[in-house]
Design a protein around this motif. Structure first.
Motif, short mmCIF file in Angstrom:
data_model
loop_
_atom_site.label_atom_id
_atom_site.label_comp_id
_atom_site.label_asym_id
_atom_site.label_seq_id
_atom_site.Cartn_x
_atom_site.Cartn_y
_atom_site.Cartn_z
N PHE A 89 39.13 40.60 47.46
CA PHE A 89 40.08 41.04 46.44
C PHE A 89 40.69 39.81 46.27
O PHE A 89 41.11 39.39 44.79
CB PHE A 89 40.97 42.19 46.52
N GLN A 90 41.63 39.33 47.13
CA GLN A 90 42.42 38.04 46.93
C GLN A 90 41.66 36.73 46.18
O GLN A 90 42.35 35.99 45.42
CB GLN A 90 43.00 37.69 48.24
N ILE A 91 40.32 36.60 46.69
CA ILE A 91 39.70 35.42 46.14
C ILE A 91 39.23 35.75 44.67
O ILE A 91 39.56 34.92 43.97
CB ILE A 91 38.26 35.61 46.95
N ILE A 92 38.91 36.94 44.46
CA ILE A 92 38.87 37.15 43.01
C ILE A 92 40.02 36.88 42.11
O ILE A 92 40.15 36.42 41.17
CB ILE A 92 38.20 38.47 42.62
N LYS A 93 41.30 37.41 42.64
CA LYS A 93 42.68 37.38 42.07
C LYS A 93 42.96 36.11 41.93
O LYS A 93 43.38 35.72 40.75
CB LYS A 93 43.55 38.20 42.97
N LYS A 94 42.54 35.09 42.80
CA LYS A 94 43.19 33.81 42.88
C LYS A 94 42.17 33.15 41.69
O LYS A 94 42.77 32.49 40.90
CB LYS A 94 42.91 32.98 44.01
N LEU A 95 40.81 33.37 41.72
CA LEU A 95 40.22 32.71 40.73
C LEU A 95 40.58 33.17 39.36
O LEU A 95 40.40 32.56 38.32
CB LEU A 95 38.75 33.14 40.77
#
Length: 115
Positions: A89-95
């Protein structure tokens, strides 16, 4: 730059496989090309990344409910990140919040037919 979000890792890898790319932690970077002149990111959701909050998160009295309190329908629905999927989730949010990303493409559920 575009962000493409697939449903699962293997789907993301398949989508990116026709481009020159670099695998990263939780996503793939597609290098600039004819289709994506500024490049693209491909990531995946690993199924559902969020879920509805438990009833007691809306109202403590809903923790123990009875037939008298049903149906429980909150005015506004709350969501929580699934603990086991928080990293993705954090990876997608950052992207998705990367200033270079100008468009997000939802690429999940390829078998769903839209009429």
């Amino acid at each position: 730059m575009k962000l493409i979000v697939a449903e699962k890792p293997d789907q993301g890898r398949t989508l990116a496989s026709v481009f020159k790319m670099k695998k990263r932690d939780g996503f793939i970077e597609i290098f600039p090309n004819e289709i994506f002149p500024k490049g693209a990111y491909v990531s995946w959701a690993i199924g559902h990344l969020t879920e509805l909050s438990a009833p007691e998160q809306y109202n403590p009295s809903w923790k123990k409910w009875s037939l008298d309190t049903l149906p429980i329908i909150p005015e506004d629905f709350k969501y929580e990140v699934v603990k086991s999927k928080a990293k993705q989730f954090q990876i997608i949010k950052k992207l998705a919040t990367d200033p270079q990303v100008s468009e997000i493409i939802h690429a999940a559920m390829p078998g769903v037919k839209v009429n």
